[in-house]
Design a protein around this motif. Structure first.
Motif, PDB file in Angstrom:
ATOM      1  N   MET A 189       1.065  -0.934  -0.033  1.00 34.79           N
ATOM      2  CA  MET A 189      -0.142  -0.567  -0.223  1.00 34.79           C
ATOM      3  C   MET A 189       0.884   1.283  -0.248  1.00 34.79           C
ATOM      4  SD  MET A 189      -3.422   0.024  -0.363  1.00 34.79           S
ATOM      5  CE  MET A 189      -3.540   2.088  -0.700  1.00 34.79           C
ATOM      6  N   ASP A 190       2.121   0.937   0.955  1.00 30.63           N
ATOM      7  CA  ASP A 190       2.686   2.201   0.537  1.00 30.63           C
ATOM      8  C   ASP A 190       3.602   2.565  -0.492  1.00 30.63           C
ATOM      9  OD1 ASP A 190       2.464   2.748   3.739  1.00 30.63           O
ATOM     10  OD2 ASP A 190       4.344   2.079   4.396  1.00 30.63           O
ATOM     11  N   ALA A 191       3.865   1.168  -1.185  1.00 32.57           N
ATOM     12  CA  ALA A 191       4.586   2.117  -2.241  1.00 32.57           C
ATOM     13  C   ALA A 191       3.526   2.135  -3.813  1.00 32.57           C
ATOM     14  CB  ALA A 191       5.145   0.458  -2.852  1.00 32.57           C
ATOM     15  N   LEU A 225      -1.069   5.772   6.977  1.00 34.03           N
ATOM     16  CA  LEU A 225      -1.390   6.830   7.811  1.00 34.03           C
ATOM     17  C   LEU A 225      -0.160   5.580   9.067  1.00 34.03           C
ATOM     18  CD1 LEU A 225      -4.107   8.190   7.889  1.00 34.03           C
ATOM     19  CD2 LEU A 225      -2.359   9.192   6.205  1.00 34.03           C
ATOM     20  N   HIS A 226       0.503   4.920   9.314  1.00 33.93           N
ATOM     21  CA  HIS A 226       1.377   4.768  10.060  1.00 33.93           C
ATOM     22  C   HIS A 226       2.338   4.813  10.176  1.00 33.93           C
ATOM     23  CE1 HIS A 226       4.347   2.455   7.523  1.00 33.93           C
ATOM     24  NE2 HIS A 226       3.762   2.287   6.580  1.00 33.93           N
ATOM     25  N   ASP A 227       3.227   6.003   9.273  1.00 32.12           N
ATOM     26  CA  ASP A 227       4.729   6.143   9.032  1.00 32.12           C
ATOM     27  C   ASP A 227       4.859   7.446   9.100  1.00 32.12           C
ATOM     28  OD1 ASP A 227       7.470   6.892   8.505  1.00 32.12           O
ATOM     29  OD2 ASP A 227       7.433   5.919   6.821  1.00 32.12           O
ATOM     30  N   LEU A 228       5.534   8.133  10.311  1.00 24.93           N
ATOM     31  CA  LEU A 228       5.585   9.348  11.123  1.00 24.93           C
ATOM     32  C   LEU A 228       6.349  10.576  10.306  1.00 24.93           C
ATOM     33  CD1 LEU A 228       6.012   9.278  15.082  1.00 24.93           C
ATOM     34  CD2 LEU A 228       3.438   9.540  13.488  1.00 24.93           C
ATOM     35  N   PRO A 231       4.430  12.994   5.858  1.00 24.66           N
ATOM     36  CA  PRO A 231       4.733  14.814   5.943  1.00 24.66           C
ATOM     37  C   PRO A 231       6.116  15.066   5.025  1.00 24.66           C
ATOM     38  CG  PRO A 231       3.748  13.623   7.352  1.00 24.66           C
ATOM     39  CD  PRO A 231       4.605  12.556   7.353  1.00 24.66           C
ATOM     40  N   ASP A 232       6.790  14.863   5.625  1.00 28.29           N
ATOM     41  CA  ASP A 232       7.761  14.867   5.354  1.00 28.29           C
ATOM     42  C   ASP A 232       8.599  14.835   4.081  1.00 28.29           C
ATOM     43  OD1 ASP A 232       8.639  16.458   7.856  1.00 28.29           O
ATOM     44  OD2 ASP A 232       8.579  14.533   8.700  1.00 28.29           O
ATOM     45  N   ARG A 233       8.020  13.047   3.494  1.00 31.94           N
ATOM     46  CA  ARG A 233       8.309  12.455   1.745  1.00 31.94           C
ATOM     47  C   ARG A 233       7.228  13.177   1.681  1.00 31.94           C
ATOM     48  NH1 ARG A 233       6.825   7.168   2.225  1.00 31.94           N
ATOM     49  NH2 ARG A 233       6.313   7.206   4.883  1.00 31.94           N
ATOM     50  N   ASN A 263      -0.824   8.461  16.569  1.00 38.20           N
ATOM     51  CA  ASN A 263       0.237   8.509  14.740  1.00 38.20           C
ATOM     52  C   ASN A 263      -0.337   8.968  13.340  1.00 38.20           C
ATOM     53  OD1 ASN A 263       1.939   6.739  16.157  1.00 38.20           O
ATOM     54  ND2 ASN A 263       2.373   5.522  13.995  1.00 38.20           N
ATOM     55  N   THR A 264      -2.146   8.649  13.397  1.00 34.66           N
ATOM     56  CA  THR A 264      -3.034   9.217  12.587  1.00 34.66           C
ATOM     57  C   THR A 264      -2.833  10.902  12.634  1.00 34.66           C
ATOM     58  OG1 THR A 264      -4.562   7.203  12.853  1.00 34.66           O
ATOM     59  CG2 THR A 264      -4.718   9.568  11.155  1.00 34.66           C
ATOM     60  N   MET A 265      -3.209  10.984  14.516  1.00 35.36           N
ATOM     61  CA  MET A 265      -3.197  12.372  14.560  1.00 35.36           C
ATOM     62  C   MET A 265      -2.263  13.594  14.119  1.00 35.36           C
ATOM     63  SD  MET A 265      -6.164  12.490  18.056  1.00 35.36           S
ATOM     64  CE  MET A 265      -5.254  11.922  19.166  1.00 35.36           C
TER      65      MET A 265
END
Ligand code: C2E
Ligand code: MG
Ligand code: MG
Length: 390
Positions: A189-191, A225-228, A231-233, A263-265
């Motif tokens: 899903m991330d890919a 929405l698991h990887d903090l 937003p930076d990426r 994490n989501t917030m």
């Protein structure tokens, strides 16, 4: 691939097993409902080959059972009874949500059976996460864009990117057929999302070159929405593509995955702080919508098309649509109605107070190259709903 044949005539079952085994598949045959049930449970096959006349039970009853269990594999029907009954059973199976990939008349022709099993195998492979990852790497995915417009004033508000898979042997696969599988694996899903965002940024640049500078929306799974660092990426990708953050809107469907609220917030707040927009998609159908609305920093609500398409006919749907519109206004959020198919619905929505609409009435999803022509015609007030791509 595992094949399970169910025919009360053991000779037919043996034939299916032989053909499938020669084609390199694992196959078993059963002659009774109880054994069929057991095999489905203990050793779920990717394909079921089902006779319609079965002695104590029948194929239609078994189709209903398979549908109740949400059987995800392929179904091949066979019958020596009457071609019309076979045709009806096929449509019935599809209407029940089953993947009926073939209907074979008896006596079975080995070549036909081989062909159907091969088809199932290629579809089965096409829907594995490994195959999807390969598709991403080989650029078999593509984006189409569907406009969101305001009728008063007559403007294009944004374009929603929708992913499709152009499979070399299976053909065009809609997202609904491969997203559930992609969502079963976070890395896949991330890919997928990374590819979609990258392709959307590329499309944005192409549109700017064509003189169209309009925000884009991309769909994101709550799985993403698991990887903090998300937003930076995203910010980095926008920066390298020269796309302003305010021109990217993330559409997220609420699901149980929102459960990981911390994490989501974190992620969604930072997405907004960086200037991106955030839309809650299919609003009203998901998982505890109102709680999510209060908790997460959404800037837009998209009213699910099930309420929208029903609004002219059902008083209840109209009340729900009106309440969502008021809710958005009271919370200072934008509001979009999706799935607008008729003028009547668009007029009603305008009366109810929603200006931004999306749906087949305005345009079907289209490739980026088709947008300038569509836009030119639409701006002149023409009716342009391009045919669906097949
Ligand atoms: P969605 O985000 O709610 O997108 C709207 C879907 O409704 C699209 O289907 C669109 O073609 C369809 N649609 C639009 N207007 C109308 C209408 O007037 N009538 C009807 N009957 N349908 C309409 P599509 O492209 O098959 O996408 C289905 C869903 O798959 C999307 O629903 C979205 O949740 C998901 N999806 C699509 N692309 C992506 C993606 O890149 N990433 C993720 N995570 N999900 C995606
Ligand atoms: Mg969407
Ligand atoms: Mg939607």
């Amino acid at each position: 691939m595992r094949v399970l044949a169910f025919d009360d005539d053991a000779a037919v079952g043996r034939l299916v097993v032989r053909v499938a085994t020669l084609a390199g598949m694992e196959a078993t045959a059963v002659t009774e409902a109880e054994a069929f049930e057991r095999s489905l449970r203990t050793d779920p096959p990717q394909v079921v080959v089902l006779d319609l006349q079965l002695g104590d039970t029948d194929g239609v009853e078994q189709l209903r059972r398979l549908a109740m269990q949400h059987y995800p594999g392929g179904v091949v029907l066979m019958s020596g009874f009457d071609a019309r009954v076979l045709g009806t059973a096929r449509v019935l199976g599809q209407s029940l949500g089953l993947k009926v990939v073939g209907a074979l008349e008896k006596p079975l022709l080995v070549a036909e059976l081989e062909q159907v099993l091969e088809l199932v195998q290629s579809v089965g492979q096409s829907l594995s996460t490994e195959r999807l990852l390969k598709a991403i790497a080989c650029n078999e995915l593509l984006l189409e864009f569907q406009p969101v417009v305001s009728r008063q004033p007559h403007t294009l508000k944004k374009l929603e990117a929708l992913v499709r898979w152009q499979h070399p042997s299976v053909g065009r696969i809609p997202p609904g057929d491969f997203l559930p599988m992609a969502e079963s694996d976070t890395a896949t899903m991330d890919a997928l999302t990374e590819w979609v965002v990258g392709a959307a940024v590329d499309a944005y640049r192409e549109l700017v070159k064509l003189g169209i500078s309009v925000p884009l929306a991309v769909n994101m799974s709550a799985q993403n929405l698991h990887d903090l660092s998300l937003p930076d990426r995203l910010e980095q990708r926008l920066r390298t593509g020269g796309m302003p953050a305010r021109h990217l809107c993330l559409e997220i469907t609420e699901t149980a995955a929102f459960e990981n609220a911390v994490n989501t917030m974190d992620i969604l707040s930072r997405v907004r702080l960086k200037g991106m927009e955030l839309s809650i998609d299919d609003f009203g159908t998901g998982y505890s919508s109102l709680k999510m609305l209060r908790l997460m920093p959404f800037s837009e609500i998209k009213i699910d098309r099930s309420f929208v398409s029903d609004a002219t006919k059902s008083r209840d749907s109209r009340a729900i649509v009106k309440s969502i519109i008021d809710l958005a206004a009271n919370m200072d959020m934008a509001c979009v109605a999706e799935g607008v198919e008729t003028e009547e619905t668009a007029d009603l929505l305008e009366q109810l107070g929603v200006r931004d609409i999306q749906g087949f009435l305005i345009a079907r999803p289209m490739p980026v190259a088709a947008i300038p022509t569509w836009l030119a015609i639409w701006m002149q007030g023409g009716s342009v709903a391009p045919r669906a791509q097949t």
